[in-house]
Write a protein that holds these residues in place. Sequence first.
Motif, PDB file in Angstrom:
ATOM      1  N   CYS A 247       0.775  -1.286   0.028  1.00 29.79           N
ATOM      2  CA  CYS A 247       0.141  -0.008   0.009  1.00 29.79           C
ATOM      3  C   CYS A 247       0.789   1.153  -0.134  1.00 29.79           C
ATOM      4  O   CYS A 247       2.127   1.335   0.593  1.00 29.79           O
TER       5      CYS A 247
ATOM      6  N   GLN B  12      -4.431   3.636   3.450  1.00 29.07           N
ATOM      7  CA  GLN B  12      -4.759   2.502   2.370  1.00 29.07           C
ATOM      8  C   GLN B  12      -4.459   1.281   3.238  1.00 29.07           C
ATOM      9  O   GLN B  12      -5.375   0.133   3.027  1.00 29.07           O
TER      10      GLN B  12
ATOM     11  N   GLY C 170      -6.898   5.930  -3.818  1.00 29.16           N
ATOM     12  CA  GLY C 170      -6.651   4.582  -3.627  1.00 29.16           C
ATOM     13  C   GLY C 170      -7.580   3.527  -2.947  1.00 29.16           C
ATOM     14  O   GLY C 170      -7.390   2.443  -2.575  1.00 29.16           O
TER      15      GLY C 170
ATOM     16  N   SER D  67     -10.172   2.088  -4.627  1.00 27.59           N
ATOM     17  CA  SER D  67     -10.669   0.931  -5.591  1.00 27.59           C
ATOM     18  C   SER D  67      -9.286  -0.166  -5.398  1.00 27.59           C
ATOM     19  O   SER D  67      -9.632  -1.273  -5.387  1.00 27.59           O
ATOM     20  N   SER D  68      -8.226   0.562  -5.266  1.00 26.53           N
ATOM     21  CA  SER D  68      -7.034  -0.495  -5.188  1.00 26.53           C
ATOM     22  C   SER D  68      -7.045  -1.293  -4.083  1.00 26.53           C
ATOM     23  O   SER D  68      -6.593  -2.331  -3.764  1.00 26.53           O
TER      24      SER D  68
ATOM     25  N   THR E 173      -9.891  -0.612 -12.123  1.00 29.62           N
ATOM     26  CA  THR E 173      -8.765  -0.646 -11.159  1.00 29.62           C
ATOM     27  C   THR E 173      -8.769  -1.507 -10.032  1.00 29.62           C
ATOM     28  O   THR E 173      -7.663  -2.189  -9.775  1.00 29.62           O
TER      29      THR E 173
ATOM     30  N   THR F  68      -7.537  -4.863 -11.798  1.00 30.08           N
ATOM     31  CA  THR F  68      -6.320  -4.714 -12.156  1.00 30.08           C
ATOM     32  C   THR F  68      -5.408  -4.896 -11.103  1.00 30.08           C
ATOM     33  O   THR F  68      -4.452  -5.575 -11.211  1.00 30.08           O
ATOM     34  N   ARG F  69      -5.799  -4.229 -10.029  1.00 28.45           N
ATOM     35  CA  ARG F  69      -4.642  -4.303  -8.750  1.00 28.45           C
ATOM     36  C   ARG F  69      -5.050  -5.767  -8.035  1.00 28.45           C
ATOM     37  O   ARG F  69      -3.848  -6.221  -7.432  1.00 28.45           O
TER      38      ARG F  69
ATOM     39  N   ARG G 196      -2.576   9.293  -6.056  1.00 29.99           N
ATOM     40  CA  ARG G 196      -2.244   9.452  -7.251  1.00 29.99           C
ATOM     41  C   ARG G 196      -1.768  10.964  -7.472  1.00 29.99           C
ATOM     42  O   ARG G 196      -1.562  11.226  -8.520  1.00 29.99           O
TER      43      ARG G 196
END
Length: 706
Positions: free
Chosen positions: A164, A169, A197, A199-200, A229, A232-233, A337
């Motif tokens: 993280c 997060q 972050g 969704s990550s 996202t 993907t993560r 980000r």
Amino acid sequence: MSDLLPFSSQLIAQAKNANCRHLVVLAGDLAWGTEFANSFTSGYPSYFWAGENAPENADSLSIKKAKKLLGQETHCLVFNAHNGFDADAFGALSGTVIGGGLLLLLVPSGWFDDTQTQLPFIQRLVRLLSQPDVLLIQQSETCLPDLPPSDFARNDYQDLRFNCLTQEQTLAVEAIKKVVTGHRKRPLVLTADRGRGKSSALGIAAASLMTERRIRIAVTSPSFANVNTLFTRAANALGIDYNQQKSLSFESSDMVFFAPDTLLTTLPDIDFLIVDEAAAIPAPLLSQMLSQYNRVAFASTIHGYEGTGRGFAIKFRQQLELQTPQWRQLSITQPIRWAINDPLENWVFRALLLDTDVIPSHRLSTRASLEITYRTVPTKELIVDEALLSSLFGLLINAHYQTSPNDISQLLDDANMQLLVAELKSDEGDSSIVGCCLVSLEGGFDTDLAQQIMLGKRRVKGHLLAQSVAAHIGIPQGATQHCARILRIAVHPFLQQQGIGSSLLDFTQEWAGQQQLDYIGTSFAAAPELVSFWRKAGFLPIRLGVTKDASSGTHSLLTVQPISDAAQSWQQCAVSLFSANFLSQRVEQFNELENELFISLFQYSSAQLDIATYMPLPLSFRDLQLSCYCQGGLGYDLAIASIESWLSEWVSSDDFIHDPTAALAVVKVLQKQSWDTVVAQFSLPSRKHAEHALRSYITQHYQSSL
């Protein structure tokens, strides 16, 4: 401006070094703006163009399709506002620009050269675009702006367990996993602004759970693009190739995406449900998810693109307290980000009023008395008073989670929009807005046009109330008369249940009379408490939408209150027609209507009409059948007419009490649901048990009514 290229190079290098983003405004004709934009976009490996007239080599999308970019990232974004400024799209797309990137806003030179001729919303926008944190480059000027300061804090946090990027997060990942590893019925509500972050964190937690145990995870969201996202993560953490597929498998675990309606129709057997961008999913669907699954994590963007997650959290909290009182809430505040105190984010929040809020309750609780006054607020007052506009929008955001940035432009620019407010006077003599009613003036069409609207041959932009009365009920006077449609009504949450909303509606009615309007009305997502509120205020139902509204997930109810005698003459006919239609539609269009709402509207409709005329049956024969049925004779199918006739009267009587068994009787007898549906809905072992429950209820209350 020969020094533009060195300026753009320095700006990009500075932004990348600080991991921050900047807003650059190019004010001039489109050809000039496109040429100058190229000086900035050439400094990035790729960029995206939003709007019309994109260069041939650019990846582009129309403003109307902006939401298709959600969940994606870009180094640089060009937003072409020469054909108009869409606040919702701008707010959504600003979040796709990563740290070190730029958002280039192309606007006509007239915005700045001839500001007073622009619409009020653009006038306000120009004022905000002229502030120091915006880099403004105008075709009519020869000088470039100064480069912005670059002293932004770097994030050096490291997490070797989950990888993280911030401590918040990491805490979010642990909280998501705790939903699965901890006690049942303790859902998590995770909220965050864009770029934090969120969704990550969901993807990291899902992957961690899939490696630790055998688990089946369902993910739902308004669209698959919203969870790209997340997937993907998760795929990266699991070492899985990801090509936009809607499912991931790892050893004996899997994670699958379901659209919200598909999820609730199929009810897959899962161990954990993740709901991302929950604010954009109708509240009734979220409530069903909460009822169906024991382990759920809800996540939503606080200042989002479909509306605001803050309003969602406030509204959904009430349902959570009822169904799962041990739920937990967690927020992620530090951006990932881009840098903390990012210039672009700060400006977007300020311009689109995304972080506005209601007056803190502690400031209201110190008032010695509640001295409330009511008045209308002209648009010109909102344009020059940013604090007033902000407090007003804060009320709307908290009351209606679908409130979006485009509502600001509608409020400021629409000449038919009227604002009525409730103000609380302080002991020092100043005042604060604690309630507001937003209305739109409608109707006043000529007779020929009203006739065309009634026949469905014409449709005029706006005027939803006037046209609905004409086209959906068949009363052309609704379009020829002048009316006002209430779009929003909101009261400060600290001062609710104190009569302010009702008094504000009384003031609105007085105002409507002064404006010589014929009637006022509103349409809302039908719910028992809202039906009761509007009926007490004198607004009677005249139409219930036969299909569910896409945004609310419920049927919309149209209610009106006549002001003039001319409107009074057709309103009673409309009420009678609504009642007759509802009694006829209850077993077809509305047989799945939520039970408490169905009973409320059934009682209302029955009171408007003689219920016996809709179910004619000799009382002596009905009593004979019911007596036999109550003693164990006959069966439901043989006594249905008598049961329905008696239950219709019973539900409409003052002695009726709504309890679970009464709900079962209404669902089966009056809404004609199948026995399988009744058994499932009321968690009964079999049809036999359901029939026994119905017979027992009829026996108890029929005999007591004799």
